[in-house]
Design an enzyme around this catalytic site. Structure first.
Site, short mmCIF file in Angstrom:
data_model
loop_
_atom_site.label_atom_id
_atom_site.label_comp_id
_atom_site.label_asym_id
_atom_site.label_seq_id
_atom_site.Cartn_x
_atom_site.Cartn_y
_atom_site.Cartn_z
N SER A 94 0.84 -1.19 0.00
CA SER A 94 0.00 0.00 0.00
C SER A 94 0.88 1.25 0.00
CB SER A 94 -0.96 -0.05 1.20
OG SER A 94 -2.02 0.86 1.06
N MET A 95 0.78 2.13 1.00
CA MET A 95 1.69 3.28 1.04
C MET A 95 3.13 2.83 0.96
SD MET A 95 2.23 6.18 4.04
CE MET A 95 3.50 5.30 4.96
#
Length: 249
Positions: A94-95
């Protein structure tokens, strides 16, 4: 004699005396280095498993949060460039996929060629389009929509008060981040992984990472939502730990 402690940006989950290769893992928004501790059980004795520890959490709880991508990726790159070069794979979820990508751009820009594969999980190259998250309730709703461990933890008022500033910071970081359109192609191979029911990225969007590298590209779609990698931890960890291609002579 175990190796000396690395930068505070790096947490060691395995400590081989003479590592032959390295896996560096980058946590998701609101996540911490401990998310990758269970992966140590899948590592062979030659693999050094490192997880990036962003400021403001766990052993770095009292340090200021970093609200934008550039200083974060630069600091992680500096920490990694200080290590002896061995064949290395990056894994980011994700991030963390975006932080891993930006860190790798900086390493390759500095002439490093020992990171031979980038594994990007649960994110397209440009991320999901979503409105800015403002209120605490909106943060909690956004986290809950993705599943994962934070959703239940945020039901506890004390833990919610502790974790919300970190999650809010990371959401801000990734919401304002924009990948440079003129960034050079990566030399490293890229392996994109995603869940088939991830509300933030479709398999087709994950395949967009293929345009960001001059190396090979692989796409793996597994059953699950945004945090598909929790129930599939063994399969995902082993994929990330596959031996990297040899360094150029």
């Amino acid at each position: 004699m175990p190796p000396s402690s690395p930068s505070p940006y790096l947490t060691r989950h395995t400590r081989p005396d003479r590592p032959a290769r390295r896996l560096v893992c980058f946590p998701h928004a609101g996540g911490a280095a401990s998310f990758y501790r269970p992966w140590a059980r899948y590592a062979d004795p030659s693999l050094e498993l490192l997880a990036v520890q962003y400021p403001g959490r766990e052993n770095r709880f009292r340090e200021p949060l970093v609200p934008t991508m550039d200083p974060l990726a630069a600091a992680v790159a500096d920490a990694l460039l200080a290590l002896p070069p061995v064949p290395t794979v990056f894994f980011g979820h994700s991030m963390g996929a975006a932080v891993a990508y930006e860190t790798l751009l900086r390493l390759e820009g500095a002439g490093a060629c020992h990171v031979t594969r980038l594994c990007v999980s649960g994110r397209s190259p440009d991320g999901a389009a979503r409105p800015a998250v403002r209120t605490d309730d909106e943060v909690v709703e956004a986290v809950g929509s993705l599943g994962g461990t934070h959703a239940a933890v945020l039901d506890d008022p004390d833990l919610r008060e502790l974790l919300l500033p970190v999650i809010r910071n990371d959401y801000h970081l990734i919401d304002v981040y924009r990948r440079r359109a003129d960034a050079p192609l990566l030399h490293a191979d890229v392996h994109a992984l995603t869940g088939d029911r991830d509300p933030q990225v479709t398999p087709g969007e994950a395949a967009g990472w293929s345009a960001l590298t001059s190396g090979s590209f692989t796409l793996t779609v597994l059953e699950g939502d945004h945090f598909y990698l929790v129930p599939a931890v063994g399969r995902v960890a082993r994929a990330a730990m596959e031996p990297a291609r040899p360094l150029p002579v």
